[in-house]
Design a protein around this motif. Structure first.
Motif, PDB file in Angstrom:
ATOM      1  N   VAL A 123       0.849  -1.202   0.000  1.00 23.29           N
ATOM      2  CA  VAL A 123       0.000   0.000   0.000  1.00 23.29           C
ATOM      3  C   VAL A 123       0.880   1.246   0.000  1.00 23.29           C
ATOM      4  CG1 VAL A 123      -1.675   1.347   1.325  1.00 23.29           C
ATOM      5  CG2 VAL A 123      -1.977  -1.126   1.088  1.00 23.29           C
ATOM      6  N   LEU A 124       1.889   1.276   0.873  1.00 24.32           N
ATOM      7  CA  LEU A 124       2.777   2.442   0.952  1.00 24.32           C
ATOM      8  C   LEU A 124       3.524   2.678  -0.359  1.00 24.32           C
ATOM      9  CD1 LEU A 124       4.188   1.947   4.551  1.00 24.32           C
ATOM     10  CD2 LEU A 124       2.660   3.778   3.781  1.00 24.32           C
ATOM     11  N   ALA A 125       3.778   1.622  -1.118  1.00 22.26           N
ATOM     12  CA  ALA A 125       4.500   1.745  -2.386  1.00 22.26           C
ATOM     13  C   ALA A 125       3.624   2.297  -3.506  1.00 22.26           C
ATOM     14  CB  ALA A 125       5.063   0.385  -2.791  1.00 22.26           C
ATOM     15  N   HIS A 126       2.322   2.352  -3.311  1.00 16.94           N
ATOM     16  CA  HIS A 126       1.420   2.825  -4.370  1.00 16.94           C
ATOM     17  C   HIS A 126       1.604   4.326  -4.596  1.00 16.94           C
ATOM     18  CE1 HIS A 126      -2.275   3.656  -6.593  1.00 16.94           C
ATOM     19  NE2 HIS A 126      -2.267   2.361  -6.878  1.00 16.94           N
ATOM     20  N   PHE A 127       1.634   4.730  -5.847  1.00 17.75           N
ATOM     21  CA  PHE A 127       1.885   6.136  -6.195  1.00 17.75           C
ATOM     22  C   PHE A 127       0.849   7.100  -5.638  1.00 17.75           C
ATOM     23  CE2 PHE A 127      -1.048   4.801  -9.455  1.00 17.75           C
ATOM     24  CZ  PHE A 127      -1.824   5.919  -9.694  1.00 17.75           C
ATOM     25  N   ALA A 128      -0.357   6.616  -5.337  1.00 18.89           N
ATOM     26  CA  ALA A 128      -1.428   7.499  -4.871  1.00 18.89           C
ATOM     27  C   ALA A 128      -1.359   7.799  -3.380  1.00 18.89           C
ATOM     28  CB  ALA A 128      -2.791   6.885  -5.207  1.00 18.89           C
ATOM     29  N   VAL A 129      -0.476   7.121  -2.649  1.00 13.47           N
ATOM     30  CA  VAL A 129      -0.396   7.333  -1.207  1.00 13.47           C
ATOM     31  C   VAL A 129       0.415   8.588  -0.926  1.00 13.47           C
ATOM     32  CG1 VAL A 129       0.439   6.377   0.983  1.00 13.47           C
ATOM     33  CG2 VAL A 129      -0.660   4.875  -0.695  1.00 13.47           C
ATOM     34  N   GLY A 162       5.516   2.028  15.104  1.00 19.10           N
ATOM     35  CA  GLY A 162       6.326   0.859  15.407  1.00 19.10           C
ATOM     36  C   GLY A 162       7.517   0.896  14.443  1.00 19.10           C
ATOM     37  N   TRP A 163       8.607   0.245  14.799  1.00 23.41           N
ATOM     38  CA  TRP A 163       9.826   0.344  13.987  1.00 23.41           C
ATOM     39  C   TRP A 163       9.603  -0.160  12.567  1.00 23.41           C
ATOM     40  CZ3 TRP A 163      13.425   3.473  13.622  1.00 23.41           C
ATOM     41  CH2 TRP A 163      14.619   3.201  12.953  1.00 23.41           C
ATOM     42  N   ASN A 164       8.891  -1.289  12.400  1.00 20.27           N
ATOM     43  CA  ASN A 164       8.647  -1.810  11.052  1.00 20.27           C
ATOM     44  C   ASN A 164       7.840  -0.821  10.211  1.00 20.27           C
ATOM     45  OD1 ASN A 164      10.077  -4.162  11.475  1.00 20.27           O
ATOM     46  ND2 ASN A 164       8.278  -5.364  12.005  1.00 20.27           N
ATOM     47  N   SER A 165       6.787  -0.264  10.785  1.00 17.41           N
ATOM     48  CA  SER A 165       5.963   0.700  10.052  1.00 17.41           C
ATOM     49  C   SER A 165       6.764   1.940   9.682  1.00 17.41           C
ATOM     50  CB  SER A 165       4.744   1.101  10.882  1.00 17.41           C
ATOM     51  OG  SER A 165       3.905  -0.007  11.089  1.00 17.41           O
ATOM     52  N   THR A 166       7.588   2.403  10.599  1.00 17.37           N
ATOM     53  CA  THR A 166       8.414   3.582  10.343  1.00 17.37           C
ATOM     54  C   THR A 166       9.397   3.302   9.206  1.00 17.37           C
ATOM     55  OG1 THR A 166       8.167   4.311  12.636  1.00 17.37           O
ATOM     56  CG2 THR A 166      10.017   5.229  11.397  1.00 17.37           C
ATOM     57  N   LEU A 167      10.072   2.153   9.259  1.00 18.53           N
ATOM     58  CA  LEU A 167      11.022   1.801   8.197  1.00 18.53           C
ATOM     59  C   LEU A 167      10.326   1.624   6.850  1.00 18.53           C
ATOM     60  CD1 LEU A 167      13.521  -0.715   9.834  1.00 18.53           C
ATOM     61  CD2 LEU A 167      13.913   1.672   9.195  1.00 18.53           C
ATOM     62  N   PRO A 224       2.040   7.835  18.337  1.00 17.40           N
ATOM     63  CA  PRO A 224       2.652   6.748  19.105  1.00 17.40           C
ATOM     64  C   PRO A 224       1.842   6.444  20.365  1.00 17.40           C
ATOM     65  CG  PRO A 224       3.820   8.789  19.494  1.00 17.40           C
ATOM     66  CD  PRO A 224       2.809   9.078  18.427  1.00 17.40           C
ATOM     67  N   CYS A 225       1.915   5.180  20.797  1.00 15.90           N
ATOM     68  CA  CYS A 225       1.186   4.762  21.993  1.00 15.90           C
ATOM     69  C   CYS A 225       2.117   4.518  23.170  1.00 15.90           C
ATOM     70  CB  CYS A 225       0.389   3.497  21.697  1.00 15.90           C
ATOM     71  SG  CYS A 225      -0.837   3.707  20.399  1.00 15.90           S
ATOM     72  N   PHE A 226       3.223   3.820  22.956  1.00 16.70           N
ATOM     73  CA  PHE A 226       4.098   3.476  24.063  1.00 16.70           C
ATOM     74  C   PHE A 226       5.470   3.045  23.555  1.00 16.70           C
ATOM     75  CE2 PHE A 226       3.576  -0.968  23.101  1.00 16.70           C
ATOM     76  CZ  PHE A 226       2.279  -1.072  22.634  1.00 16.70           C
ATOM     77  N   GLU A 227       6.378   2.879  24.498  1.00 17.17           N
ATOM     78  CA  GLU A 227       7.727   2.351  24.324  1.00 17.17           C
ATOM     79  C   GLU A 227       8.464   2.954  23.135  1.00 17.17           C
ATOM     80  OE1 GLU A 227       7.177  -1.893  24.408  1.00 17.17           O
ATOM     81  OE2 GLU A 227       6.461  -1.855  26.456  1.00 17.17           O
ATOM     82  N   ASP A 228       8.984   2.088  22.244  1.00 15.47           N
ATOM     83  CA  ASP A 228       9.825   2.567  21.143  1.00 15.47           C
ATOM     84  C   ASP A 228       9.078   3.493  20.195  1.00 15.47           C
ATOM     85  OD1 ASP A 228       8.323   0.331  20.106  1.00 15.47           O
ATOM     86  OD2 ASP A 228       9.717   0.277  18.406  1.00 15.47           O
ATOM     87  N   GLN A 229       7.765   3.367  20.143  1.00 19.20           N
ATOM     88  CA  GLN A 229       6.977   4.212  19.246  1.00 19.20           C
ATOM     89  C   GLN A 229       7.171   5.696  19.565  1.00 19.20           C
ATOM     90  OE1 GLN A 229       2.994   2.799  19.836  1.00 19.20           O
ATOM     91  NE2 GLN A 229       3.442   0.778  18.973  1.00 19.20           N
TER      92      GLN A 229
END
Length: 158
Positions: free
Chosen positions: A44-50, A58-63, A76-81
């Motif tokens: 989804v993030l790779a789609h040109f329309a985003v 979360g680290w995965n989502s951020t990366l 963010p909710c907690f911890e590393d977020q």
């Protein structure tokens, strides 16, 4: 402006899926948005329309967002977020961060800042520069690629 909203079942306490939303909400948004239970996030993030990604950071989502060059709206909710969101908004300046409790008007202003205002254009420029650096690191001969090769060699040496 259309949106895709992934709401994981069981994420809201005492709710199966969308019961916590106001009555008639799904009908009210009509064709302006789509609420689903799951999506392949990086695709989804790779789609040109985003144009932006509202994330818990979360680290995965951020990366994934950085790797696809998509500016973030951070909740963010907690911890590393919390640390990840601070880097996204205050250090790398590739997104903006909401406080824990956020009002409707603030959400609207935040989305406009990222999607249509000059500030969002500047975020996109910075995140695309960061994406290019990531791409170089991941290619053969890049630092991340080489460090992974070194780790694999080390492990195989035993």
């Amino acid at each position: 402006m259309s949106f895709l909203w992934v709401v994981r079942p069981g994420l809201v306490h005492d709710s199966e899926w969308l019961e916590a939303l106001p009555s008639g909400y799904a009908e009210k948004i009509g064709n302006r948005g789509c609420i689903i239970k799951w999506a392949p996030q990086q695709e989804v993030l790779a789609h040109f329309a985003v144009g932006g990604f509202w994330t818990h950071n979360g680290w995965n989502s951020t990366l994934e967002s950085i790797c696809e060059g998509v500016p973030m709206i951070c909740s963010p909710c907690f911890e590393d977020q919390l640390v990840n969101a601070k880097y996204v908004s205050d250090v790398w300046e590739i997104g903006l961060r909401f406080k824990k409790e956020v009002e409707r008007g603030e959400i609207e202003r935040g989305i406009k800042r990222v999607m249509v205002e000059r500030e969002g254009e500047e975020m996109r420029e910075r995140i695309l520069c960061l994406k290019e650096k990531v791409d170089v690191c991941l290619k053969e001969g890049g630092s991340s690629y080489q460090h992974l090769e070194d780790l694999i060699s080390y492990i195989l040496s035993f």
